[in-house]
Design an enzyme around this catalytic site. Sequence first.
Site, PDB file in Angstrom:
ATOM      1  N   GLU A  21       0.820  -1.217   0.000  1.00 26.98           N
ATOM      2  CA  GLU A  21       0.000   0.000   0.000  1.00 26.98           C
ATOM      3  C   GLU A  21       0.856   1.270   0.000  1.00 26.98           C
ATOM      4  O   GLU A  21       0.385   2.349   0.364  1.00 26.98           O
ATOM      5  CB  GLU A  21      -0.929  -0.003   1.212  1.00 26.98           C
ATOM      6  N   SER A 150      -6.383  -2.656   1.543  1.00 22.33           N
ATOM      7  CA  SER A 150      -6.779  -2.136   0.233  1.00 22.33           C
ATOM      8  C   SER A 150      -7.372  -3.207  -0.687  1.00 22.33           C
ATOM      9  O   SER A 150      -7.287  -3.111  -1.902  1.00 22.33           O
ATOM     10  CB  SER A 150      -5.593  -1.454  -0.476  1.00 22.33           C
ATOM     11  N   TYR A 216      -9.812   3.646  -4.870  1.00 19.77           N
ATOM     12  CA  TYR A 216      -8.894   4.750  -5.135  1.00 19.77           C
ATOM     13  C   TYR A 216      -9.093   5.467  -6.472  1.00 19.77           C
ATOM     14  O   TYR A 216      -8.321   6.350  -6.803  1.00 19.77           O
ATOM     15  CB  TYR A 216      -7.441   4.273  -4.997  1.00 19.77           C
ATOM     16  N   ARG A 255     -10.589   3.145  11.730  1.00 15.23           N
ATOM     17  CA  ARG A 255     -11.809   3.030  10.917  1.00 15.23           C
ATOM     18  C   ARG A 255     -12.220   1.581  10.896  1.00 15.23           C
ATOM     19  O   ARG A 255     -11.398   0.701  10.627  1.00 15.23           O
ATOM     20  CB  ARG A 255     -11.536   3.529   9.500  1.00 15.23           C
ATOM     21  N   ASP A 257     -14.607  -1.433   9.462  1.00 16.15           N
ATOM     22  CA  ASP A 257     -15.447  -1.831   8.319  1.00 16.15           C
ATOM     23  C   ASP A 257     -16.467  -2.884   8.750  1.00 16.15           C
ATOM     24  O   ASP A 257     -16.124  -3.826   9.477  1.00 16.15           O
ATOM     25  CB  ASP A 257     -14.567  -2.429   7.210  1.00 16.15           C
ATOM     26  N   GLU A 269     -13.139  -5.702   9.900  1.00 19.63           N
ATOM     27  CA  GLU A 269     -11.767  -5.391  10.303  1.00 19.63           C
ATOM     28  C   GLU A 269     -11.704  -4.006  10.912  1.00 19.63           C
ATOM     29  O   GLU A 269     -12.595  -3.189  10.717  1.00 19.63           O
ATOM     30  CB  GLU A 269     -10.824  -5.460   9.104  1.00 19.63           C
ATOM     31  N   ASN A 271      -9.066  -0.797  10.917  1.00 25.55           N
ATOM     32  CA  ASN A 271      -7.880  -0.193  10.306  1.00 25.55           C
ATOM     33  C   ASN A 271      -7.308   0.814  11.295  1.00 25.55           C
ATOM     34  O   ASN A 271      -7.981   1.784  11.646  1.00 25.55           O
ATOM     35  CB  ASN A 271      -8.263   0.543   9.019  1.00 25.55           C
ATOM     36  N   GLY A 275      -6.884   5.578   5.608  1.00 22.90           N
ATOM     37  CA  GLY A 275      -6.469   6.494   4.546  1.00 22.90           C
ATOM     38  C   GLY A 275      -6.820   7.925   4.929  1.00 22.90           C
ATOM     39  O   GLY A 275      -7.867   8.189   5.511  1.00 22.90           O
TER      40      GLY A 275
END
Length: 308
Positions: A21, A150, A216, A255, A257, A269, A271, A275
């Site tokens: 990433e 990602s 992205y 963050r 999900d 998950e 994070n 991002g």
Amino acid sequence: MTRQELKTKKIAVLMGGLSAEREVSLRTGEAVLGALQRRGYRAVAIDAGRDLATRLSTEGVEVAFVALHGRYGEDGTVQGLLELLGIPYTGSGVLASALAMDKVAAKKVLLFHEISTPSFEAYRRGDDLQELLARCRHFPLVVKPAREGSTIGVSIAESLSALREGLGEALKSDDLVLIEDCIRGEEVTVGVLNGRALPIIQVVPKGGFYDFKAKYTAGQTEYLLPAPLEGALYERIQQDAVEACRALGCAGAARVDFMVRGREFFCLEVNTIPGMTETSLLPKAAREAGLTFEELVEQILEGASVGK
Ligand SMILES: Nc1ncnc2c1ncn2[C@@H]1O[C@H](COP(=O)(O)OP(=O)(O)O)[C@@H](O)[C@H]1O
Ligand SMILES: [Mg+2]
């Protein structure tokens, strides 16, 4: 640390690094660096390669803003180095970073805390494949490298042969693979900032799968903010996001999900370094909560510390 104290320090934004990433991290790092400089901090960029320890010392770095994604950055390794060097850093500590990076370990902790997550199996390179296949009887399944991000190496398997193929693909990224029930439903993500949930975002990838391209490339995904979920469900998901972060011991920004199916929801998950490009999900959610990008960056910076 207070903003006033931080203004006197030399801050390094750690970006790039060694993971798959890397490119995303460079974008996150540039955005963070710009925000810090606009706010009057003495901030420089450091590409976090193998020479990171030397560079931190020779450049006299006093505070690190960790803007790395994936391995050697989001996984506790860089956090361990910063602890050793005594340099205060943003975000989660060593253990929380390592736990969250490993989706198998993270799910075990989530289950212990009664946070719902899809049923799963773990496969380590060299394990008996037939034994795994015998245990996987219900499809579709999602196959993913345990320590990647990602959507790299992630696939959906509708059959045993697809599962075999997906395993091969995931094993290119990691020796440990997570195989979990595929939840058909809506996908949402919840930013958590210093222990408080931000507004929920629902992601609607135009191609149906929230893969690297959908994440992205501008225009590939529709974002519903706040997510159009019924009030009580919305609050329960926010609570679980905060609980998941607490269970793993996260700090700063994270963050979480989720997949939502009817009134059920499942944590995928956490994070620990979401991002932070100006179009990323966490900044979007922060803006909805009334925080500018600069304010978000500063609130994360204020949490810089060691010993967490
Ligand atoms: N169990 C699942 N059911 C349905 N979709 C999933 C599931 N697990 C992952 N996905 C899809 O794959 C994407 C990537 O998975 P995720 O666990 O978030 O890993 P990462 O973002 O670290 O690559 C998710 O955003 C989601 O679209
Ligand atoms: Mg994800």
